[in-house]
Structure formats: C-alpha cells, structure tokens
Design a protein around this motif. Sequence first.
Motif, PDB file in Angstrom:
ATOM      1  N   UNK A   1       0.797  -1.231   0.000  1.00 16.27           N
ATOM      2  CA  UNK A   1       0.000   0.000   0.000  1.00 16.27           C
ATOM      3  C   UNK A   1       0.830   1.282   0.000  1.00 16.27           C
ATOM      4  N   UNK A   2       1.635   1.492  -1.055  1.00 19.99           N
ATOM      5  CA  UNK A   2       2.381   2.751  -1.119  1.00 19.99           C
ATOM      6  C   UNK A   2       1.425   3.932  -1.245  1.00 19.99           C
ATOM      7  N   UNK A   3       1.875   5.086  -0.750  1.00 21.75           N
ATOM      8  CA  UNK A   3       1.097   6.321  -0.865  1.00 21.75           C
ATOM      9  C   UNK A   3       1.305   6.999  -2.213  1.00 21.75           C
ATOM     10  N   UNK A   4       2.482   6.776  -2.803  1.00 19.22           N
ATOM     11  CA  UNK A   4       2.858   7.412  -4.065  1.00 19.22           C
ATOM     12  C   UNK A   4       3.967   6.556  -4.678  1.00 19.22           C
ATOM     13  N   UNK A   5       4.169   6.684  -5.989  1.00 18.82           N
ATOM     14  CA  UNK A   5       5.188   5.878  -6.659  1.00 18.82           C
ATOM     15  C   UNK A   5       5.978   6.714  -7.647  1.00 18.82           C
TER      16      UNK A   5
ATOM     17  N   UNK B   1      -1.073   1.809 -14.942  1.00 16.13           N
ATOM     18  CA  UNK B   1      -2.507   1.523 -15.068  1.00 16.13           C
ATOM     19  C   UNK B   1      -3.079   1.000 -13.754  1.00 16.13           C
ATOM     20  N   UNK B   2      -2.347   0.103 -13.096  1.00 14.92           N
ATOM     21  CA  UNK B   2      -2.831  -0.462 -11.833  1.00 14.92           C
ATOM     22  C   UNK B   2      -2.821   0.581 -10.718  1.00 14.92           C
ATOM     23  N   UNK B   3      -1.794   1.412 -10.668  1.00 12.21           N
ATOM     24  CA  UNK B   3      -1.767   2.493  -9.684  1.00 12.21           C
ATOM     25  C   UNK B   3      -2.963   3.419  -9.896  1.00 12.21           C
ATOM     26  N   UNK B   4      -3.222   3.749 -11.141  1.00  4.78           N
ATOM     27  CA  UNK B   4      -4.362   4.609 -11.467  1.00  4.78           C
ATOM     28  C   UNK B   4      -5.669   3.945 -11.022  1.00  4.78           C
TER      29      UNK B   4
ATOM     30  N   UNK C   1       1.267   8.849  -8.820  1.00  2.00           N
ATOM     31  CA  UNK C   1       2.621   8.450  -9.221  1.00  2.00           C
ATOM     32  C   UNK C   1       3.214   9.483 -10.157  1.00  2.00           C
ATOM     33  N   UNK C   2       4.533   9.365 -10.298  1.00  2.00           N
ATOM     34  CA  UNK C   2       5.270  10.191 -11.251  1.00  2.00           C
ATOM     35  C   UNK C   2       6.065   9.269 -12.157  1.00  2.00           C
TER      36      UNK C   2
ATOM     37  N   UNK D   1      -0.604  13.514 -18.324  1.00  4.40           N
ATOM     38  CA  UNK D   1      -0.752  14.602 -17.354  1.00  4.40           C
ATOM     39  C   UNK D   1      -0.031  14.331 -16.034  1.00  4.40           C
ATOM     40  N   UNK D   2       0.541  13.155 -15.888  1.00  5.00           N
ATOM     41  CA  UNK D   2       1.269  12.825 -14.651  1.00  5.00           C
ATOM     42  C   UNK D   2       2.539  13.653 -14.556  1.00  5.00           C
TER      43      UNK D   2
END
Length: 122
Positions: free
Chosen positions: A53-57, A73-76, A82-83, A98-99
């Motif tokens: 469960x990361x907060x950001x990637x 795609x999975x993070x979205x 993510x960046x 747009x990331x």
Amino acid sequence: MTKQDGISGLRVLVVEDDYWVAATLVEIISEAGAEIVGPVDCVRDALAALDSSPHVASLDVQLGSETSFPIADELDRRGVPFIFATGAASMIPAAHASRPTCHKPASRELLIGALSRALNPA
C-alpha cells in the motif's frame, strides 16, 4: 527543501531498473523522510509491491524490455498517485501524459517536487 516537503512519513514505491539511479532515488526520497518500498526493477515485482500500500510511486518508463505502463494503469485503478522519473518521457501514452514527470538524472528538488505535485495536484 526540508522534511516537511510533503512526503515525510509516506511509503514511496520506487520502480527503477538501473542500480545506480535507483540508489540515488532511494537516497533522495529517504532523506526527505519517506519510507521506501523497493526499489524494484520489473513489472512483476512492482505489481507485487503494491500489496504494501504505497502512498505514491516513482516509475521509470523503460524497464529493460518492459515498460512501466501496466504498473501505471494499476496504480491509477487503485487511486495511488505516481510520477514518471525517466529519460524516455516521449514514450508516455496519452492516458498518463498529465502525470508529473521528472527527467533523469533527477535533482532532489525536481524529484521531491514532482512527488509532492502527484500527491497534491493543483
């Protein structure tokens, strides 16, 4: 920047296949007070790391013969910001254009700034 940069105390997934770049990203992110998930260097391991469960990637676009787009795609799908930390920004598909993107080699300010923007889009 200080530990109040917006990522202190958060879990950050680092997906990068170059050892030295990964080490630099880990150092920068750790010094900003975040906990590192990884680093991982392939799609399979990155998808498995999502169980933490990361907060950001932070995703490199090109991972050997793979791209990180299945991870993106999975993070979205999970609603995890993510960046892209990459030298191959021209490969980013329209769905993720747009990331925030941080071009490598990344400075501390650019990397932490991009992660902060992903977490708090304005």
